[in-house]
Design an enzyme around this catalytic site. Sequence first.
Site, PDB file in Angstrom:
ATOM      1  N   SER A  50      86.142  39.932  -5.241  1.00  0.00           N
ATOM      2  CA  SER A  50      87.293  39.239  -5.815  1.00  0.00           C
ATOM      3  C   SER A  50      88.342  40.263  -6.145  1.00  0.00           C
ATOM      4  O   SER A  50      88.041  41.433  -6.363  1.00  0.00           O
ATOM      5  CB  SER A  50      86.884  38.491  -7.087  1.00  0.00           C
ATOM      6  OG  SER A  50      87.971  37.775  -7.630  1.00  0.00           O
ATOM      7  N   ARG A 297      85.966  37.586   2.043  1.00  0.00           N
ATOM      8  CA  ARG A 297      85.226  36.412   1.567  1.00  0.00           C
ATOM      9  C   ARG A 297      86.131  35.193   1.631  1.00  0.00           C
ATOM     10  O   ARG A 297      87.318  35.284   1.336  1.00  0.00           O
ATOM     11  CB  ARG A 297      84.766  36.645   0.119  1.00  0.00           C
ATOM     12  CG  ARG A 297      83.879  35.554  -0.476  1.00  0.00           C
ATOM     13  CD  ARG A 297      82.517  35.554   0.179  1.00  0.00           C
ATOM     14  NE  ARG A 297      81.558  34.688  -0.505  1.00  0.00           N
ATOM     15  CZ  ARG A 297      81.349  33.400  -0.203  1.00  0.00           C
ATOM     16  NH1 ARG A 297      82.046  32.821   0.757  1.00  0.00           N
ATOM     17  NH2 ARG A 297      80.441  32.695  -0.853  1.00  0.00           N
ATOM     18  N   THR A 333      87.566  33.182 -11.657  1.00  0.00           N
ATOM     19  CA  THR A 333      86.396  33.664 -12.389  1.00  0.00           C
ATOM     20  C   THR A 333      86.264  32.961 -13.729  1.00  0.00           C
ATOM     21  O   THR A 333      85.176  32.497 -14.100  1.00  0.00           O
ATOM     22  CB  THR A 333      86.477  35.185 -12.587  1.00  0.00           C
ATOM     23  OG1 THR A 333      86.612  35.821 -11.304  1.00  0.00           O
ATOM     24  CG2 THR A 333      85.226  35.712 -13.254  1.00  0.00           C
ATOM     25  N   CYS A 489      86.825  36.003  12.608  1.00  0.00           N
ATOM     26  CA  CYS A 489      85.741  36.709  11.927  1.00  0.00           C
ATOM     27  C   CYS A 489      86.215  38.105  11.519  1.00  0.00           C
ATOM     28  O   CYS A 489      86.686  38.873  12.360  1.00  0.00           O
ATOM     29  CB  CYS A 489      84.515  36.828  12.828  1.00  0.00           C
ATOM     30  SG  CYS A 489      83.210  37.845  12.089  1.00  0.00           S
ATOM     31  N   CYS A 512      77.391  40.522   9.982  1.00  0.00           N
ATOM     32  CA  CYS A 512      77.929  39.469   9.119  1.00  0.00           C
ATOM     33  C   CYS A 512      78.022  39.916   7.667  1.00  0.00           C
ATOM     34  O   CYS A 512      77.041  40.410   7.087  1.00  0.00           O
ATOM     35  CB  CYS A 512      77.053  38.224   9.233  1.00  0.00           C
ATOM     36  SG  CYS A 512      77.583  36.853   8.203  1.00  0.00           S
ATOM     37  N   CYS A 515      81.035  35.952   4.754  1.00  0.00           N
ATOM     38  CA  CYS A 515      82.311  35.437   4.255  1.00  0.00           C
ATOM     39  C   CYS A 515      82.420  33.930   4.407  1.00  0.00           C
ATOM     40  O   CYS A 515      83.209  33.293   3.708  1.00  0.00           O
ATOM     41  CB  CYS A 515      83.478  36.136   4.933  1.00  0.00           C
ATOM     42  SG  CYS A 515      83.779  35.621   6.642  1.00  0.00           S
ATOM     43  N   CYS A 518      83.535  31.426   9.567  1.00  0.00           N
ATOM     44  CA  CYS A 518      83.170  30.734  10.805  1.00  0.00           C
ATOM     45  C   CYS A 518      82.713  29.311  10.526  1.00  0.00           C
ATOM     46  O   CYS A 518      83.024  28.378  11.281  1.00  0.00           O
ATOM     47  CB  CYS A 518      82.094  31.512  11.558  1.00  0.00           C
ATOM     48  SG  CYS A 518      80.600  31.852  10.595  1.00  0.00           S
TER      49      CYS A 518
END
Length: 543
Positions: A50, A297, A333, A489, A512, A515, A518
Amino acid sequence: MERESMEFDVVVVGAGPCGLASAIRLKQLNDELNVCVVEKGAEVGAHILSGAVFEPRALDELMPDWRDKGAPLTTEVTGDDIYLLKADSARQLPGALVPKTMHNQGNYIISVGNLCRWLAEQAEAVGVEIYPGFAAAELIIEDEVVKGILTGDMGVGADGQPKDSYMPGMELRARYTLLSEGCRGHLGKQVIARYHLDADADPQHYGIGFKEIWRVPAEQHQPGKVVHTAGWPLDGEGSGGGYLYHADNNEVWVGLIIDLNYTNPHLSPFEEFQRYKTHPVIAQYLQGGERTSYGARAITKGGLNALPKQHFPGGLLLGCDAGTLNFSKIKGTHTAMKSGMLAADTVAAALDSGDQGGGDLAGYATRFEASWLYEELYAARNFGPALHKYGALMGGAFNYLDQNWFGGKLPLTLHDTKVDHLGMESVAQARIIDYPKPDGKLSFDRLSSVYLSNTFHEEDQPCHLKLTDDSIPIRVNLAQFDEPAQRYCPAGVYEVVEEQGQTRFVINGQNCIHCKTCDIKDPSQNITWVVPEGGSGPNYPNM
């Protein structure tokens, strides 16, 4: 081998801010409750990414003495700069013209991963059991009631057969199960579909957020400085915005958020982020520095209008798993934490009343609607739809009026009903985007970036990126959209290759970084992200 089974009062899936806040609050309310948190990352915080500018409101409620307990909030915001960028220029907006939700006085620049590590210590101190490295692979559902979760099997080969190291997953049964997996949670997606939780909501909307950590020369570092930008490079083919935060220890955190409703299949979010760092407004703080971390992310950003029903038989859907991020503040958050705390209040009250579990915790909705969390999300309900409908300039003007003059209470509600993965143009219609090659100083390639995410997957395991139809990537997506998975991606997982005269779609699952882009953006909705072995994926140190 027979599965072992353990019984708990409450199982929490995901050791993010929401899950840990809910676990701590449960123990504060009733120390006798048996509470378990499972986390698929190798350690707590390993999968947390974040920006982040943190509003401490929920933490103040959860733990008023957080300063005495050493919470990792050390860099208070000292000033906000907001720019509207063009390719070769920039205009700084005066504070009076900025929606008040984007002012950050009293907030902190923090690593949310480190906040989670600290929250985990506080949770364990009050008796919460935390199991990192265990992926919640399946729900236990009996008579249409969620009764807990199954953790993933370990030691299964790529062929689906048990290896010598095979260990079956465990049954973690619970009176109530709280899902706080973050954006596009694997189990959250299932409960939304199974119980039709989104029947009365707008379609959910998403973005992909990038972040890099840079160590910069001291003379370029201004601790507490916050920079936000709109416009370039997303001023023609997409929407979103950038950020640059001056943390402590001569670190600068830089990133770009790109809405996943873009229509040009040639657009590469990763390449847009690399371009972003070359703009003079951003480059002035990075030049001469060293990039030390990279990650990406997906972000759930539909807000109140897209929020599904959050209660289902046997549990609750919470935080970014549901979509509680306040897009008008670019913050999720504190809202996720409050969501978890309201869940704890609801579950504790139910269990204290003699409830044996398995009920539909509709009382959560009452608590939610009476809370500052609902009030905050209601005030921000038009923010995202305005930008999507009217663009950065007119949408920004609408949001300034709505937030600064009316406090988010204009007597109308805008809706964005277009699903993010729909509407992609064919390659024949779309403008080709010519991205510059990385210079190795400010811009970089995907593989060197993934290296900095400390990503690891045991290669001999089943691929956790599942295709519903193996033929669609070449037969449909390549033909119509030049298979956009090659570009959306951020980790180079997907490739189209030519081998012996045949065109093949290759999935490099070991790259990978979890995130979920996809799972969201595939125009054919042919890719489903499921959990790999526990402990796999990125291992972010300070994101």
